[in-house]
Motif scaffolding. Structure first.
Motif, short mmCIF file in Angstrom:
data_model
loop_
_atom_site.label_atom_id
_atom_site.label_comp_id
_atom_site.label_asym_id
_atom_site.label_seq_id
_atom_site.Cartn_x
_atom_site.Cartn_y
_atom_site.Cartn_z
N LEU A 259 -9.00 20.52 5.83
CA LEU A 259 -7.99 20.85 4.84
C LEU A 259 -7.48 19.60 4.13
O LEU A 259 -7.14 19.63 2.95
CB LEU A 259 -6.82 21.59 5.50
CG LEU A 259 -7.13 23.01 5.97
CD1 LEU A 259 -5.96 23.55 6.78
CD2 LEU A 259 -7.43 23.93 4.80
N GLY A 260 -7.42 18.49 4.88
CA GLY A 260 -6.96 17.24 4.29
C GLY A 260 -7.87 16.73 3.19
O GLY A 260 -7.45 16.00 2.29
N ASN A 261 -9.15 17.10 3.25
CA ASN A 261 -10.10 16.67 2.23
C ASN A 261 -10.16 17.63 1.04
O ASN A 261 -10.80 17.36 0.05
CB ASN A 261 -11.51 16.57 2.84
CG ASN A 261 -11.60 15.44 3.84
OD1 ASN A 261 -10.98 14.40 3.66
ND2 ASN A 261 -12.38 15.64 4.89
N PRO B 26 4.19 11.15 -4.18
CA PRO B 26 3.97 11.38 -2.75
C PRO B 26 2.49 11.36 -2.39
O PRO B 26 1.68 12.04 -3.03
CB PRO B 26 4.58 12.77 -2.52
CG PRO B 26 5.57 12.94 -3.63
CD PRO B 26 4.96 12.24 -4.81
N ALA B 27 2.15 10.60 -1.37
CA ALA B 27 0.75 10.36 -1.03
C ALA B 27 0.00 11.63 -0.68
O ALA B 27 -1.19 11.77 -0.99
CB ALA B 27 0.67 9.36 0.13
N ARG B 28 0.68 12.58 -0.01
CA ARG B 28 -0.02 13.78 0.44
C ARG B 28 0.44 15.01 -0.34
O ARG B 28 0.37 16.13 0.14
CB ARG B 28 0.22 13.97 1.93
CG ARG B 28 -0.22 12.78 2.77
CD ARG B 28 0.06 12.96 4.24
NE ARG B 28 -0.87 13.89 4.86
CZ ARG B 28 -0.80 14.26 6.13
NH1 ARG B 28 0.15 13.79 6.90
NH2 ARG B 28 -1.66 15.11 6.63
N ARG B 29 0.89 14.79 -1.57
CA ARG B 29 1.41 15.89 -2.37
C ARG B 29 0.36 16.98 -2.61
O ARG B 29 0.69 18.17 -2.71
CB ARG B 29 1.91 15.35 -3.71
CG ARG B 29 2.64 16.36 -4.57
CD ARG B 29 3.13 15.71 -5.85
NE ARG B 29 3.89 16.63 -6.66
CZ ARG B 29 3.36 17.52 -7.49
NH1 ARG B 29 2.04 17.60 -7.60
NH2 ARG B 29 4.13 18.33 -8.21
N ILE C 238 5.81 17.47 6.43
CA ILE C 238 4.99 16.44 5.80
C ILE C 238 5.79 15.74 4.70
O ILE C 238 5.74 14.52 4.55
CB ILE C 238 3.69 17.05 5.23
CG1 ILE C 238 2.79 17.54 6.38
CG2 ILE C 238 2.94 16.03 4.38
CD1 ILE C 238 1.52 18.22 5.91
N TRP C 239 6.55 16.51 3.94
CA TRP C 239 7.37 15.96 2.87
C TRP C 239 8.41 14.99 3.44
O TRP C 239 8.62 13.91 2.89
CB TRP C 239 8.05 17.11 2.13
CG TRP C 239 8.88 16.70 0.96
CD1 TRP C 239 8.44 16.42 -0.30
CD2 TRP C 239 10.30 16.53 0.94
NE1 TRP C 239 9.52 16.10 -1.11
CE2 TRP C 239 10.66 16.15 -0.38
CE3 TRP C 239 11.31 16.67 1.90
CZ2 TRP C 239 11.99 15.92 -0.75
CZ3 TRP C 239 12.63 16.43 1.53
CH2 TRP C 239 12.95 16.06 0.22
N GLU D 268 9.20 22.65 -4.14
CA GLU D 268 9.00 24.03 -4.58
C GLU D 268 7.98 24.11 -5.72
O GLU D 268 7.38 25.16 -5.94
CB GLU D 268 10.33 24.64 -5.03
CG GLU D 268 11.24 24.95 -3.85
CD GLU D 268 12.39 25.86 -4.21
OE1 GLU D 268 13.02 26.38 -3.28
OE2 GLU D 268 12.67 26.06 -5.40
N ILE D 269 7.81 23.01 -6.43
CA ILE D 269 6.78 22.97 -7.47
C ILE D 269 5.42 22.63 -6.86
O ILE D 269 4.42 23.30 -7.12
CB ILE D 269 7.16 21.96 -8.57
CG1 ILE D 269 8.27 22.54 -9.45
CG2 ILE D 269 5.94 21.59 -9.42
CD1 ILE D 269 8.70 21.64 -10.58
N SER D 270 5.38 21.59 -6.03
CA SER D 270 4.08 21.15 -5.49
C SER D 270 3.47 22.17 -4.55
O SER D 270 2.25 22.27 -4.44
CB SER D 270 4.25 19.80 -4.77
OG SER D 270 5.14 19.90 -3.68
#
Length: 448
Positions: A8-10, A26-29, A38-39, A232-234
């Motif tokens: 999933l990370g890829n 954000p790096a993992r957005r 995570i946020w 809420e957007i991402s």
């Protein structure tokens, strides 16, 4: 599970966004499981809090407040290691926290804040806040009780209609129950912002999580509205792209076509994502995760319906509820081509007062704000709610005289349009792929 997590990370589908506000991306957005925990971890890595709590340019150790915080321990515990400047300013409506804060000071922060918003004493937000404090003591308590009674009534109505829907096998009753459940979730949002209380758990009945909502809505959306750091957007990407960037023509309009399908699946999608991240990040699954399933289980035990029949009817209830909730929530206040979205041209640096920013990212609806019931069930009085989220919705109308006076003094526009204009504008915003030169003004509707 580790293999699934890496897979999933890829899997990323990220737009090419640049924050015009200068907020670090954000790096993992783009992670498909990007959610509350995570946020928070990303904030901890980006905001120079050094494992403490950052407020403006100071670092504070609030550990001893975790068990005694009047609003509940969770607010303090889950924000450790992050910048809580906006949350501290918005969530405290007395001078006491500000006076006590120096007792917990450790040292100055070594980095600049990640956010451009200011809280100057002579600025709009602090001035408005000082002026509304005396008004709070004058507000009649009965309007808070009214909000509580509305919430409890919708809770009872949902429990009864959901049970009857499963008992009779009526799809019409299922749909009615789903709409009531949707409204119950919107009403519960009022209580999620407040200190710990049992009514905030009404939200968990929808398959949403009150804890997750406190992060994605109260700590993210309310603080960083319509920015790259608005969870809420991402969370709705890649299905909906409200922030402006160069979009393919097909992408612009296909969002209109599949919107109802996505609306219907939001509750289940977020429930599954929260379940997985709780296991992976927190190593535990809260019992509240399974609270919504009390209805089908109780129906199975007390009726002659099979378990599969009970679950099938419950599925129809929650799908209907999710569809209605999505339609109400996404067309409530924030998405319109004339409302600021990160990527648009920003105000000059000296005008980045937090309250001014909030007014740039929200508009109200004349046809909603008239009724306490409509306000509670349709995210009404939205500008004041964003400025003072912990104040019960039933009390917000008492703030309008001071609010309007302060807006006029600072030369600010309180924008108000119709519900239909916001619905049309929300779909148009999905197609917008250019940065507007300056915030445009919505049509102003005069109030009687």
């Amino acid at each position: 599970m580790e293999y699934v997590w890496k897979f999933l990370g890829n899997f990323k589908m990220e737009p090419k966004l640049v924050s015009s506000l200068g907020i670090k991306y954000p790096a993992r957005r783009g992670h498909p499981l990007h959610g509350g925990d995570i946020w928070l971890n990303e904030k901890s890595a980006d905001e120079g809090a050094e494992g403490l709590w950052r407020i403006h340019d100071g670092l504070y150790d609030l550990t001893e407040l975790i068990s005694s915080h009047p609003g509940g321990s969770e607010w303090i515990r889950m924000t450790k290691g992050t910048d809580i400047t906006e949350a501290f300013e918005l969530h405290h409506l007395s001078h006491t926290p500000e006076q006590l804060l120096p007792n917990f000071f450790k040292r100055k922060a070594n980095t600049q804040r990640n956010y451009p918003f200011t809280f100057h004493d002579d600025g709009f937000y602090k001035t408005l806040k000082r002026r509304i404090l005396p008004e709070i003591d004058k507000m009649p308590r009965r309007y808070v009780i009214q909000s509580e009674m509305i919430a409890d009534t919708f809770f009872a109505a949902y429990m009864v209609t959901a049970y009857l829907a499963i008992y009779t096998g009526s799809l019409s009753l299922c749909f009615l129950s789903g709409v009531i459940l949707s409204y119950l979730g919107v009403i519960a949002h009022n209580f999620v912002h407040q200190k710990d209380n049992f009514r905030m758990y009404y939200l968990d009945l929808t398959l949403l999580s009150s804890r997750e909502w406190r992060i994605s809505h109260a700590l993210s959306h309310h603080m960083y509205t319509n920015t790259v750091n608005d969870l809420e957007i991402s969370q709705l990407e890649p299905w909906f792209y409200w922030l402006p960037f160069k979009k393919h023509s097909l992408m612009k309009y296909i969002q209109w076509v599949y919107a109802p399908i996505v609306y219907s699946l939001i509750f289940y999608g977020l429930w599954i994502k929260t379940l997985i991240t709780n296991i992976r990040v927190r190593g535990t699954v809260p019992l509240l995760t399974f609270l919504p399933f009390v209805i089908p289980i109780f129906s199975y035990v007390t009726t002659d319906r099979s378990f599969s029949q009970c679950m099938l009817m419950f599925l129809f209830i929650t799908l209907s509820s999710s569809l209605h909730f999505g339609f109400v929530g996404f067309n409530a206040a924030h998405h319109h081509p004339d409302i600021f979205h990160d990527g648009d041209t920003i105000r000059p640096k000296e005008e980045m007062d937090f309250g001014v920013f909030q007014l740039d990212t929200v508009t109200d609806r004349k046809d909603i704000n008239r009724s306490p019931l409509l306000v509670l069930t349709h995210f009404g009085d939205h500008a004041l709610h964003h400025l003072f989220p912990t104040i019960d919705h039933g009390l917000l109308p008492f703030l309008y005289p001071v609010f309007k006076e302060t807006c006029e003094e600072f030369g600010l526009e309180w924008r108000c349009t119709s519900q239909m204009d916001l619905i049309k504008g929300q779909f148009l915003q999905l197609t917008r792929d250019i940065n507007q030169k300056a915030p445009k003004k919505l049509k102003i509707l005069k109030w009687n």
